[in-house]
Design a protein around this motif. Structure first.
Motif, PDB file in Angstrom:
ATOM      1  N   THR A   7       0.780  -1.227   0.000  1.00  0.00           N
ATOM      2  CA  THR A   7       0.000   0.000   0.000  1.00  0.00           C
ATOM      3  C   THR A   7       0.820   1.290   0.000  1.00  0.00           C
ATOM      4  OG1 THR A   7      -0.262  -0.481   2.319  1.00  0.00           O
ATOM      5  CG2 THR A   7      -2.162  -0.861   0.900  1.00  0.00           C
ATOM      6  N   TYR A   8       2.097   1.229   0.301  1.00  0.00           N
ATOM      7  CA  TYR A   8       2.934   2.431   0.206  1.00  0.00           C
ATOM      8  C   TYR A   8       3.946   2.220  -0.914  1.00  0.00           C
ATOM      9  CZ  TYR A   8       1.382   3.425   5.026  1.00  0.00           C
ATOM     10  OH  TYR A   8       0.646   3.673   6.160  1.00  0.00           O
ATOM     11  N   THR A   9       4.216   3.251  -1.696  1.00  0.00           N
ATOM     12  CA  THR A   9       5.278   3.135  -2.696  1.00  0.00           C
ATOM     13  C   THR A   9       6.615   3.199  -1.962  1.00  0.00           C
ATOM     14  OG1 THR A   9       5.545   5.504  -3.008  1.00  0.00           O
ATOM     15  CG2 THR A   9       3.862   4.417  -4.357  1.00  0.00           C
ATOM     16  N   PRO A  10       7.695   2.709  -2.576  1.00  0.00           N
ATOM     17  CA  PRO A  10       9.010   2.768  -1.910  1.00  0.00           C
ATOM     18  C   PRO A  10       9.396   4.199  -1.522  1.00  0.00           C
ATOM     19  CG  PRO A  10       9.121   1.397  -3.874  1.00  0.00           C
ATOM     20  CD  PRO A  10       7.754   1.999  -3.858  1.00  0.00           C
ATOM     21  N   GLU A  11       9.057   5.180  -2.383  1.00  0.00           N
ATOM     22  CA  GLU A  11       9.393   6.574  -2.039  1.00  0.00           C
ATOM     23  C   GLU A  11       8.617   7.013  -0.808  1.00  0.00           C
ATOM     24  OE1 GLU A  11       8.192   6.430  -5.809  1.00  0.00           O
ATOM     25  OE2 GLU A  11      10.050   5.267  -5.555  1.00  0.00           O
ATOM     26  N   GLU A  12       7.337   6.648  -0.765  1.00  0.00           N
ATOM     27  CA  GLU A  12       6.513   7.017   0.391  1.00  0.00           C
ATOM     28  C   GLU A  12       7.070   6.389   1.662  1.00  0.00           C
ATOM     29  OE1 GLU A  12       2.156   7.781  -1.689  1.00  0.00           O
ATOM     30  OE2 GLU A  12       2.604   5.823  -0.787  1.00  0.00           O
ATOM     31  N   MET A  13       7.446   5.145   1.566  1.00  0.00           N
ATOM     32  CA  MET A  13       8.009   4.440   2.719  1.00  0.00           C
ATOM     33  C   MET A  13       9.255   5.171   3.214  1.00  0.00           C
ATOM     34  SD  MET A  13       6.752   2.100   4.411  1.00  0.00           S
ATOM     35  CE  MET A  13       7.528   2.189   6.012  1.00  0.00           C
ATOM     36  N   LYS A  14      10.033   5.653   2.250  1.00  0.00           N
ATOM     37  CA  LYS A  14      11.259   6.394   2.596  1.00  0.00           C
ATOM     38  C   LYS A  14      10.895   7.705   3.323  1.00  0.00           C
ATOM     39  CE  LYS A  14      14.883   8.227   0.184  1.00  0.00           C
ATOM     40  NZ  LYS A  14      15.205   8.723  -1.152  1.00  0.00           N
ATOM     41  N   ASP A  15       9.914   8.418   2.777  1.00  0.00           N
ATOM     42  CA  ASP A  15       9.463   9.678   3.397  1.00  0.00           C
ATOM     43  C   ASP A  15       8.953   9.445   4.818  1.00  0.00           C
ATOM     44  OD1 ASP A  15      10.029  10.963   1.081  1.00  0.00           O
ATOM     45  OD2 ASP A  15       7.932  11.183   0.417  1.00  0.00           O
ATOM     46  N   ILE A  16       8.185   8.365   4.973  1.00  0.00           N
ATOM     47  CA  ILE A  16       7.596   8.063   6.282  1.00  0.00           C
ATOM     48  C   ILE A  16       8.695   7.805   7.302  1.00  0.00           C
ATOM     49  CG2 ILE A  16       6.232   6.328   7.532  1.00  0.00           C
ATOM     50  CD1 ILE A  16       4.548   6.043   4.910  1.00  0.00           C
ATOM     51  N   ARG A  17       9.666   6.999   6.884  1.00  0.00           N
ATOM     52  CA  ARG A  17      10.769   6.665   7.784  1.00  0.00           C
ATOM     53  C   ARG A  17      11.577   7.921   8.139  1.00  0.00           C
ATOM     54  NH1 ARG A  17      13.625   2.431  10.511  1.00  0.00           N
ATOM     55  NH2 ARG A  17      14.825   3.836  11.816  1.00  0.00           N
TER      56      ARG A  17
END
Ligand code: MN
Length: 741
Positions: A7-17
């Motif tokens: 459900t999260y794109t890799p870029e989104e996952m990076k932003d979240i982290r």
């Protein structure tokens, strides 16, 4: 976390982290490895739980709880426990995670805080769910202050990101914020947050004024900086000469909201406001020397610049009840301009900016003989304990005690009591003890008898004379302002009313029996008909003959064993205020065109509100009243905040359809120098002949060469109104022309 990849794109996952890591860096206190593990666990849970949600802006929802946690750490100064709860604050409400799971994972304390942050679900029991929700928050506040602090951060982030919301939702959220969050932030001493709430609300409700003031502040910035420097320089020298080393001195701009408030209150223009900033001197001194050093600096400031003695405020000796400590004075600076100077220590500055949260940090440093926050929390508990369950009333009581400044009064033994400004002698009696309040027979202030409703002044010494046969009456409610006294009197009254109401109940039962209709079902119809909160009020009204049940029933027929109200068509009434010097009164030309909720408004029976007189071009909203159809209000209407905060669900978006040729009523307040009997002639000439506008009414009042005129005009739209205001301002002898809200 294998689910999240979907459900999260890799870029989104990076932003979240990254957002999480940045948040952790903002935590000011030290924390253990165990704390770190818990925070990361909360982060993982939140990321997974919110994986299917997006914010209105399209970004992953989980960025919201992370940002709320960041505000808690960076802007309020909270530690790991609050961070964990902030990260989890929306999971119980919006996702399958339950409170039980949180309790298992983190323990009772965390579960309690998260529960406090979780909104009540779907019970539409009271008129205002918002009030119910807020009451819940305040109930937990009494147990753990962090609940409210996290709630503040949550609201702040929502306000900062309101841009993506539809207009009517923006208005509703802004109304709630100024109704309850702003006063609470004030009460908790969260000055920064309070100021930002006010500015963000104003940006929504008064968009034009907000950007106008922002623009003017920007334009005048350079001149202001130069002035501040010329003011500070000699002060800085004098402080150095006196041996001061560790201090900061700087100019602080005032908020847009507070400038606007001044413009409104003092009826002046932006250009006429001199104090767009204050000078602050912050001393880094040991706690034991704070007071002495502050006064020493005061003496230096007033050697350099002439002070205005009436403007001296000493909250160092006696802090405000929201914890604020500071020494304020106003002096005459270069060019004869008044400048406010604030003198305080680093500790006081931190408390002034971050309030409650900072307060705990310094707690225990001094033998706090009177801890203002503890005292306040005790008050909160009192109101909660005696509240009769009506959330809206509770919030009203709460606000009375939130907004007000305070007075300092003394018991006969010399003990200090702090009460909100406007508090009465009777309030004082209740503040000592409930029983003393209940049995209060007479009151003495400074040894003289005073009425119960006597308004206390700081320094008053108050004594209470009791009598065991005395008891509260309805009239007492008008003689108190504190939530404590009000709620105590109300619960005592309620008991009395209930007893008395038994007679009314019996009478009504007999009546219904004659009509052969069910009591339980039909009594509610009458309660609603009168708009009462409960049956008790109805029974009481009948028992004291305030309600004549036979007359009331004439408005009903009985169908299928039920009372049905007979509704008559009512003609539309155009208000016509009686005017001593009214000019001609043209015909009111029908209804203006509007769209409500995106649809033609003609399908509703709507009218323009008479409290704020909206005109075409104003920012407006539609409000569905309980009994009088739909009303169109200006978003800046003084009633708007209350309506939106309490009845948000009745608010709808409204827009003007610009092609109409309708006349609107607009009221102007014109102030000027009375140059003789010709002034009405002069103004009405200008309005009717030069501007070609119709005057609906014109009142004028004046003495000693000064006059105030209220003129009601018929105009086509906002532009025309503004042209008229500008033209009238230019007339000889006119000092101000303002639209009445
Ligand atoms: Mn939230």
């Amino acid at each position: 976390m294998q689910n999240t990849i979907v459900t999260y794109t890799p870029e989104e996952m990076k932003d979240i982290r990254q957002a999480y890591d940045e948040m952790i860096l903002c935590i000011k206190s030290k924390f253990s490895e165990e704390d770190e593990r818990q925070m990361f666990r909360a982060f993982e849970i939140a990321v997974d739980a919110h994986k299917e949600q997006r914010r209105k802006s399209g970004e992953p929802y989980v960025l919201h709880p992370i940002e709320v946690a960041r505000i808690c750490a960076a802007e309020i100064g909270l530690g790991p426990t609050a961070i964990v709860c902030a990260l989890l604050h929306d999971v119980v409400e919006d996702t399958p995670i339950t409170l039980k799971e949180i309790r298992q994972e983190f323990g009772d304390k965390f579960a309690m805080i998260v529960d406090g942050l979780t909104k009540l679900d779907g019970l539409h029991k009271s008129t205002s769910q918002q009030a119910e929700n807020f009451k819940k928050v305040l109930t937990t506040l009494a147990d753990d202050v962090r609940v409210v602090l996290i709630k503040m951060a949550d609201r702040l982030h929502n306000m900062r990101t309101l841009g993506a919301m539809p207009r009517h939702k923006q208005l509703k959220i802004a109304a709630e914020t100024s109704y309850i969050y702003t006063p609470l932030a004030h009460r908790l001493g969260l000055y920064q947050i309070k100021t930002e709430y006010q500015d963000l609300c104003m940006k929504i409700t008064n968009r034009e004024t907000y950007s106008e003031i922002a623009r003017k502040l920007q334009e005048t910035k350079r001149a202001r900086t130069a002035f501040v420097e010329s003011f500070i320089q000699p002060l800085d020298d004098a402080l150095k000469n006196a041996g001061f080393e560790n201090y900061k001195i700087f100019g602080r701009p005032k908020s847009i909201y507070s400038i606007w408030n001044k413009v409104k209150q003092k009826k002046v223009t932006f250009e006429e406001i001199y104090d767009l900033f204050a000078i602050r001197i912050v001393l880094d001194v040991p706690r034991a020397q704070e007071k002495q050093k502050c006064w020493q600096v005061y003496s230096i400031v007033t050697d350099v610049h002439t002070p205005i003695p009436e403007r001296l405020r000493d909250w160092v000796t006696t802090p405000k009840s929201n914890g604020y400590e500071s020494l304020h004075t106003t002096v005459i600076g270069p060019d004869g301009r008044y400048v406010e100077v604030q003198i305080r220590s680093v500790r006081m500055d931190e408390i002034a900016e971050r309030g409650f949260a900072a307060h705990w940090k310094y707690k225990g440093g001094k033998d706090d003989s009177y801890n203002v926050f503890d005292a306040w929390l005790n008050n909160v508990r009192d109101i909660l304990d005696t509240g009769d369950g009506d959330a809206v009333q509770f919030i009203e009581d709460f606000k009375t005690n939130l907004f007000n400044e305070e007075v300092y009064v003394y018991t006969p033994k010399g003990d200090l009591k702090i009460l909100p400004k406007g508090a009465t002698a009777l309030d004082f009696a209740f503040s000592i003890h409930t029983d003393i309040g209940y049995h209060c027979q007479a009151l003495k202030v400074n040894k003289k008898l005073v009425p119960m409703g006597y308004k206390l002044n700081s320094g008053d010494q108050v004594s209470v004379i009791t009598n065991k046969n005395q008891k509260p009456s309805e009239a007492w409610l008008k003689m108190v302002v504190t939530g404590r006294a009000r709620s105590k009197i109300r619960s005592s009254m309620k008991e009395e009313k209930r007893k008395q109401g038994e007679f009314g109940k019996e009478a009504l039962q007999r009546k219904f029996k004659n009509l052969k209709i069910d009591f339980e079902e039909n009594v509610e119809i009458l309660v609603k008909y009168f708009g009462f909160q409960s049956r008790v009020d109805l029974f009481y009204g009948i028992s004291i003959d305030e309600i004549n049940i036979n007359n009331v029933l004439k408005n009903f027929t009985v169908e299928n064993n039920k009372l049905v109200e007979i509704i008559e068509e009512v003609e539309e009434v155009v208000p016509t205020p009686a005017s001593p010097r009214r000019s001609r009164k043209p015909k009111y030309e029908g209804k203006p065109k509007l769209r409500v909720g995106g649809q033609d408004a003609d399908q509703y029976n709507y009218q323009l509100a008479t409290c704020c007189h909206p005109v075409q071009g104003d920012d407006v909203f539609a409000y569905l009243t309980a009994t009088a159809g739909m009303k169109i209000h200006r978003t800046s209407c003084p009633n708007a905040t209350h309506l939106m905060a309490h009845y948000g669900y009745r608010v709808m978006k409204a827009e003007w359809v610009s092609t109409t040729n309708t006349n609107f009523i607009a009221e102007l307040l014109i102030v000027g120098i009375d140059s003789g009997p010709g002034v009405i002639q002069q103004l009405s000439n200008k309005i009717s002949n030069s501007l070609g506008l119709n005057i609906r009414s014109f009142y004028i009042d004046g003495n000693e060469g000064y006059f105030e005129g209220r003129v009601s005009l018929l105009i086509k739209n906002k532009d025309q109104l503004e042209i008229a205001i500008r033209a009238l301002k230019e007339e000889e002898g006119i000092s101000s022309v303002t639209r009445i809200d």
